[in-house]
Design an enzyme around this catalytic site. Structure first.
Site, short mmCIF file in Angstrom:
data_model
loop_
_atom_site.label_atom_id
_atom_site.label_comp_id
_atom_site.label_asym_id
_atom_site.label_seq_id
_atom_site.Cartn_x
_atom_site.Cartn_y
_atom_site.Cartn_z
CG ASP A 138 -1.84 -1.13 1.34
OD1 ASP A 138 -2.10 -1.76 0.30
OD2 ASP A 138 -2.31 -1.40 2.46
CG ASP A 140 0.64 3.09 4.78
OD1 ASP A 140 -0.54 2.95 5.09
OD2 ASP A 140 1.42 2.14 4.57
#
Length: 213
Positions: A138, A140
């Site tokens: 991901d 962040d």
């Protein structure tokens, strides 16, 4: 020393002394701590110690600890990581979706005008040179918003969340703490705010007199 903020990365002055100060997991050995930065986390200590988290190469390798300020050799903030733009030079940029997406993410956030930075595994990898990324990593991010976000900016951020195959996890940092953008978009109001004193439910994360804050 400039006050540290959550998500700042701290390199140790003396890994052996840090190891001797408290029990750590086996994977957090002197060799690892000599190259891997610690991550400042949210907590408070009356003696002035810095709350930090140790992260290893694997997702399950996380450990909370405390750091004396004189052990800080150098510090890099998420905002400095974003400004450096090292994802453009990363040797695996073409095969990692998270790195490919950062050009567009940076351009869109730049238009909004907020201070923002890269955290999590991507920030850790870009700042340290330790490649802990994989195809499913991901992105962040932290966005600093000293005042409530106007509706047009919330709409722009919501569109940004939906614009990529990579999941974006955005924390909005206010003077009280930080909350997840996705939660705010879902509820339209009350969110869980992470503060130095622990998480609290808050209707207005910018209001010091907010109930429960």
């Amino acid at each position: 020393m400039t006050p540290l903020r959550p998500h700042d990365l701290v390199w140790l002055r003396d890994p052996a002394a840090f190891l001797a100060a408290g029990a750590l997991p086996d994977w957090a050995d002197a060799g690892w701590l000599a190259q891997a930065p610690l991550v400042v986390r949210r907590d408070r200590d009356a003696t002035g110690r810095i709350p930090v988290g140790i992260r290893g190469r694997e997702r399950a390798q996380r450990h909370a600890a405390w750091l004396h300020p004189d052990q800080c050799a150098s510090v890099v903030s998420p905002e400095e990581i974003a400004r450096a733009g090292f994802w453009r030079l990363h040797p695996r940029r073409d095969v990692l979706p998270a790195l490919r997406a950062l050009d567009h993410v940076a351009a869109r956030l730049g238009l909004l005008g907020y201070g923002w930075g890269i955290t999590g595994a991507v920030g850790f990898a870009l700042a340290s040179g330790i490649d802990v990324l994989h195809s499913g990593s991901d992105i962040d991010l932290v966005i600093h918003a000293p005042a409530p976000l106007p509706g047009r900016d919330l709409a722009a951020l919501e569109a940004l969340l939906a614009a990529h195959e990579v999941r974006l996890d955005i924390q909005i940092a206010t003077p009280l703490g930080a909350f997840a953008l996705r939660e705010r978009l879902r509820t339209g109001g009350r969110v869980l705010v992470k503060t130095d004193a622990g998480p609290v439910l808050c209707d207005d994360p910018w209001l010091a007199s907010c109930p429960h804050c």
